[in-house]
Structures are given as C-alpha cells and as structure tokens.
Design a protein around this motif. Structure first.
Motif, PDB file in Angstrom:
ATOM      1  N   GLY A  73     -81.513  14.520  21.390  1.00  0.00           N
ATOM      2  CA  GLY A  73     -81.124  15.317  22.550  1.00  0.00           C
ATOM      3  C   GLY A  73     -81.238  14.585  23.873  1.00  0.00           C
ATOM      4  O   GLY A  73     -80.751  15.065  24.895  1.00  0.00           O
ATOM      5  N   ARG A  74     -81.896  13.410  23.854  1.00  0.00           N
ATOM      6  CA  ARG A  74     -82.057  12.626  25.089  1.00  0.00           C
ATOM      7  C   ARG A  74     -81.327  11.293  25.019  1.00  0.00           C
ATOM      8  O   ARG A  74     -80.818  10.817  26.030  1.00  0.00           O
ATOM      9  CB  ARG A  74     -83.533  12.369  25.371  1.00  0.00           C
ATOM     10  N   PHE A  75     -81.302  10.684  23.841  1.00  0.00           N
ATOM     11  CA  PHE A  75     -80.684   9.365  23.666  1.00  0.00           C
ATOM     12  C   PHE A  75     -79.397   9.515  22.855  1.00  0.00           C
ATOM     13  O   PHE A  75     -79.292  10.374  21.970  1.00  0.00           O
ATOM     14  CB  PHE A  75     -81.612   8.426  22.915  1.00  0.00           C
ATOM     15  N   MET A  98     -79.905   6.361  27.434  1.00  0.00           N
ATOM     16  CA  MET A  98     -81.200   7.016  27.441  1.00  0.00           C
ATOM     17  C   MET A  98     -81.310   7.892  28.682  1.00  0.00           C
ATOM     18  O   MET A  98     -81.284   7.378  29.805  1.00  0.00           O
ATOM     19  CB  MET A  98     -82.325   5.979  27.423  1.00  0.00           C
ATOM     20  N   ASN A  99     -81.411   9.186  28.486  1.00  0.00           N
ATOM     21  CA  ASN A  99     -81.542  10.152  29.574  1.00  0.00           C
ATOM     22  C   ASN A  99     -82.899  10.845  29.497  1.00  0.00           C
ATOM     23  O   ASN A  99     -83.578  10.805  28.475  1.00  0.00           O
ATOM     24  CB  ASN A  99     -80.431  11.193  29.483  1.00  0.00           C
ATOM     25  N   SER A 100     -83.271  11.480  30.582  1.00  0.00           N
ATOM     26  CA  SER A 100     -84.540  12.225  30.650  1.00  0.00           C
ATOM     27  C   SER A 100     -85.699  11.373  30.138  1.00  0.00           C
ATOM     28  O   SER A 100     -86.509  11.817  29.321  1.00  0.00           O
ATOM     29  CB  SER A 100     -84.441  13.518  29.828  1.00  0.00           C
ATOM     30  N   LEU A 101     -85.776  10.161  30.633  1.00  0.00           N
ATOM     31  CA  LEU A 101     -86.798   9.234  30.154  1.00  0.00           C
ATOM     32  C   LEU A 101     -88.202   9.702  30.488  1.00  0.00           C
ATOM     33  O   LEU A 101     -88.438  10.333  31.537  1.00  0.00           O
ATOM     34  CB  LEU A 101     -86.545   7.850  30.731  1.00  0.00           C
ATOM     35  N   LYS A 102     -89.117   9.392  29.584  1.00  0.00           N
ATOM     36  CA  LYS A 102     -90.514   9.775  29.725  1.00  0.00           C
ATOM     37  C   LYS A 102     -91.379   8.514  29.718  1.00  0.00           C
ATOM     38  O   LYS A 102     -90.973   7.489  29.156  1.00  0.00           O
ATOM     39  CB  LYS A 102     -90.933  10.666  28.549  1.00  0.00           C
ATOM     40  N   SER A 107     -82.453   7.628  33.926  1.00  0.00           N
ATOM     41  CA  SER A 107     -81.602   7.188  32.821  1.00  0.00           C
ATOM     42  C   SER A 107     -81.417   5.675  32.840  1.00  0.00           C
ATOM     43  O   SER A 107     -81.484   5.044  33.908  1.00  0.00           O
ATOM     44  CB  SER A 107     -80.217   7.845  32.915  1.00  0.00           C
ATOM     45  N   ASP A 111     -91.649   6.560  26.560  1.00  0.00           N
ATOM     46  CA  ASP A 111     -90.514   5.753  26.105  1.00  0.00           C
ATOM     47  C   ASP A 111     -90.683   4.281  26.482  1.00  0.00           C
ATOM     48  O   ASP A 111     -89.873   3.441  26.083  1.00  0.00           O
ATOM     49  CB  ASP A 111     -89.206   6.272  26.719  1.00  0.00           C
ATOM     50  N   GLY A 129     -87.672  10.942  34.044  1.00  0.00           N
ATOM     51  CA  GLY A 129     -86.520  11.794  34.298  1.00  0.00           C
ATOM     52  C   GLY A 129     -85.238  11.030  34.540  1.00  0.00           C
ATOM     53  O   GLY A 129     -84.148  11.616  34.553  1.00  0.00           O
ATOM     54  N   VAL A 180     -86.506  11.273  20.244  1.00  0.00           N
ATOM     55  CA  VAL A 180     -85.447  10.976  21.210  1.00  0.00           C
ATOM     56  C   VAL A 180     -84.225  11.871  21.046  1.00  0.00           C
ATOM     57  O   VAL A 180     -83.291  11.801  21.850  1.00  0.00           O
ATOM     58  CB  VAL A 180     -85.016   9.501  21.136  1.00  0.00           C
TER      59      VAL A 180
END
Length: 122
Positions: free
Chosen positions: A66-68, A83-87, A17, A90, A15, A64
C-alpha cells in the motif's frame, strides 16, 4: 553476465517519497524476474518487493504493502521502486537483484547491485 546499478536513494523526512531505479545490462534482463531487498543497520537483508519478467505479477512484504510500488520498463532495462509515506523504519540500504522467479528469498537471486542508501528522518 548481468550488471545492476541502483540509484535514487537519499535523505527524506517521514511521510515523504523516493523513487529508486535499478538499471540492468545483459540480454537476459527482459526475461528475468527482479526483486528489491533492503538491509537495515545491524540486520539481515530482507525482502521488499518483486516483479515477474513481464511485469504482470508482483509481490510485496506486508510492511510496505500500500506504500511501495514496483514496476519495470524492459525497453530501458530498468526496474523501479516507488516509495511513498516513508517511515523511519524504512531506513536501510536498498538492493535490487535478478532472479529466475520473483521470489521472496535472497537465495532465489543470483546477481545484485551495489545498493543505495535510504534514510528517513522522523
């Protein structure tokens, strides 16, 4: 000759960044397409995002989107990967590459950085 140096990797919770940077040298940097790829443990290097020399066109892997966000500053000879909302999936070593086109294949890139580790904990 082009030299690329990545930075900004680290350990982050799911979640969170990170922003990766790729600093380039050489007079051709500002007219080169650039790409970010990653290599998860035990897997092949895979495409993440790429950007045209002007920054006007970008491509992203579906995983990625919509997130990166990839961007570049040609005055600073630097390419970024926000990089946002990392999982946890990733987690990988992230590499930047220089190419003639902003493609999605490693074969389209002729210079690479040394990589920076990104670890996302669950």
């Amino acid at each position: 000759q082009v030299q690329l140096v990545e930075s900004g990797g680290g350990l982050v919770q799911a979640g969170g960044s990170l922003r990766l940077s790729c600093a380039g040298s050489g007079r051709t940097f500002s007219i080169s397409a650039m790409g970010w790829f990653r290599q998860p443990p035990g897997k092949e290097r895979e495409f993440v995002a790429s950007i045209s020399w002007s920054g006007g066109s970008t491509r992203y892997a579906d995983s990625v989107k919509g997130r990166f966000t990839i961007s570049r500053d040609n005055h600073k000879n630097t390419v970024y990967l926000q990089m946002n909302s990392l999982k946890p999936e990733d987690t990988a070593v992230y590499y930047c590459g220089r190419g003639n086109v902003y493609g999605t294949s490693t074969s389209q890139y002729d210079y690479w950085g040394q990589g920076t580790q990104v670890t996302v904990s669950s």
